[in-house]
Design an enzyme around this catalytic site. Structure first.
Site, mmCIF file in Angstrom:
data_model
loop_
_atom_site.group_PDB
_atom_site.id
_atom_site.type_symbol
_atom_site.label_atom_id
_atom_site.label_comp_id
_atom_site.label_asym_id
_atom_site.label_seq_id
_atom_site.Cartn_x
_atom_site.Cartn_y
_atom_site.Cartn_z
ATOM 1 N N LEU A 1 1.350 3.698 -1.881
ATOM 2 C CA LEU A 1 0.542 3.758 -0.664
ATOM 3 C C LEU A 1 1.212 3.040 0.491
ATOM 4 O O LEU A 1 1.038 3.377 1.649
ATOM 5 C CB LEU A 1 -0.826 3.122 -0.908
ATOM 6 C CG LEU A 1 -1.749 3.789 -1.934
ATOM 7 C CD1 LEU A 1 -2.919 2.876 -2.256
ATOM 8 C CD2 LEU A 1 -2.232 5.133 -1.419
ATOM 9 N N GLY A 2 1.975 2.028 0.138
ATOM 10 C CA GLY A 2 2.637 1.254 1.176
ATOM 11 C C GLY A 2 3.721 0.398 0.560
ATOM 12 O O GLY A 2 3.728 0.156 -0.642
ATOM 13 N N ASP B 1 -2.705 -12.576 10.390
ATOM 14 C CA ASP B 1 -1.980 -11.337 10.702
ATOM 15 C C ASP B 1 -2.950 -10.188 10.940
ATOM 16 O O ASP B 1 -2.769 -9.083 10.431
ATOM 17 C CB ASP B 1 -1.009 -11.005 9.561
ATOM 18 C CG ASP B 1 -0.030 -9.897 9.942
ATOM 19 O OD1 ASP B 1 0.105 -9.601 11.151
ATOM 20 O OD2 ASP B 1 0.596 -9.330 9.034
#
Ligand code: ADE
Length: 393
Positions: free
Chosen positions: A31-32, A253
């Site tokens: 997915l990432g 973040d």
């Protein structure tokens, strides 16, 4: 002496009740990915009480990762255990920690099928419905209702809809919702606001820290996005962040790439905990190579490495700008360098993004106040978005 955030996280307990048998977890496509870790789609047997198998997202470290990275993921896991559950946070479902010495560490979290909102907006910006009234600069959900009803079948929400996402998900949409799965917009170009393609590229100034980037989703079909959706997402992120800050957890973040979209228009904050350890000490200097989300950082984080809920509020203001520009890169055309810091320090701020009204822009400016303590708190932001959506919190 006071402990650093990482040292505090190290001391947090890991709750054995989250331990999940490796054999009951099937790993799927990616997915990432980032420099140190990957996120894979997975199927987990019996991880939730209410279904035999669940689609999940699994966060792991790469084989090549060093101890620091493993430690960072352990610390993120512990922060998630400490956090508990909230609708607007990507919740922990389980973890595989038995063979951590061999670098087998898996953090299993909820799967959000539409991926991160940055990519979602980039994919669907051609299907955007701008609901800001030209008459009074207010958000008018009727603009969508009128237009959409010509093309889409609307479902009236039942009043006792048990989905918790309904209230948080689409307040202000006048009791209407539609199903993203069937909601395509390729048909009627006329009803959409045409949004120009811009310079958005995944280049060196679009920062992709360790875990995220290039999320892929199942669905490639286009879906409509309205101003009300954007405000609803802002509301939900403020609500999730209020929860995080009530648990004394900083995000560090917050960015559109770290907000995931799920069914029922629910958005969830992800990737807390990891970022922080990347910012520490010498690593910070890596900013020149573009590894740090400079454009999301508050002035005091840039100048003194100070992170707090107040600096999360600054980043939230940047997220608002991302949402209401339909995922442009912040400070377009400006390099994230000392010059940006100097300009910000002298009082320069981004202009109003194209799809915000004045009220929304003023919230952004408040989030970017120089004095951290004069920025609004997440609880207040949550209320203001709720009011905009015509709801009481
Ligand atoms: N990418 C990273 N984390 C994810 C998640 N929890 N769901 C879907 N895509 C993701």
């Amino acid at each position: 002496p006071a402990l650093s955030l990482d040292e505090q996280a190290d001391l947090l307990p890991y709750n054995r009740e989250f331990e999940f048998p490796r054999d009951n977890l099937k790993l799927g496509k990616q997915l990432g990915a980032g420099a140190f870790g990957v996120v894979l789609k997975g199927e987990a047997k019996g991880i939730r009480a209410d279904e035999p198998t669940s689609t999940v997202a699994v966060k792991m470290v790469k084989r090549t990762a060093d101890n620091e990275v493993v430690r960072a993921l352990v610390s993120e896991l512990k922060i998630m255990v400490h956090l508990g559950q909230h609708l607007n946070v990507v919740n922990l479902l389980g973890a595989v920690t038995k063979n951590i010495a061999k670098r087998e560490l898996m953090v299993i979290v909820e799967y959000c099928r539409f991926g991160n909102v940055q990519n979602f907006l980039l994919r669907n910006r051609k299907c955007f419905i701008n609901q800001i009234s030209l008459v009074n600069d207010r958000i008018d959900p009727a603009i969508m209702i009128q237009r959409v009803s010509e093309n889409f079948e609307l479902n009236r929400n039942s009043d006792n809809d048990p989905r918790s996402g309904t209230r948080a998900g689409r307040p202000g949409s006048a009791g209407y919702s539609y199903d993203r799965q069937t909601d395509t917009c390729a048909t009627e170009a006329t009803m959409m606001t045409t949004v120009p393609e811009d310079e958005h590229v995944m280049s060196n100034n679009s920062i992709q820290p360790a875990w995220r980037s290039n999320y892929k989703t199942d669905s490639t079909e286009a879906m409509t996005v309205t101003t009300t959706d954007l405000v609803s997402w802002a509301f939900q992120v403020a609500r999730g962040m209020d929860y995080l800050s009530s648990k004394k957890v900083l995000h560090g973040d917050l960015a559109a790439r770290n907000i995931l979209l799920c069914e029922d228009n629910v958005v969830k904050i992800c990737d807390f905990g990891l970022a922080r350890s990347m910012y520490r000490g010498d690593n910070y200097k890596k900013s020149e190579s573009g590894k740090l989300p400079i454009k999301w950082l508050a002035l005091e984080s840039l100048s003194d490495h100070v992170f707090s809920t107040y600096s999360d509020v600054w980043s939230f203001g940047i997220v608002l700008w991302e949402l209401f520009s339909l995922a442009k890169v912040p400070y377009p055309g400006i390099d994230p360098n000392q010059e940006l810091f100097n300009k910000l320090n002298d009082g320069y701020r981004m202009e109003k993004p194209p799809y915000a009204n004045q009220e929304l822009y003023e919230i952004m400016l408040e989030c970017w106040r120089k004095n951290p303590e004069s920025r609004p708190l997440f609880a207040e932001l949550e209320k203001r978005f709720a009011t905009m959506l015509g709801e009481d919190v």
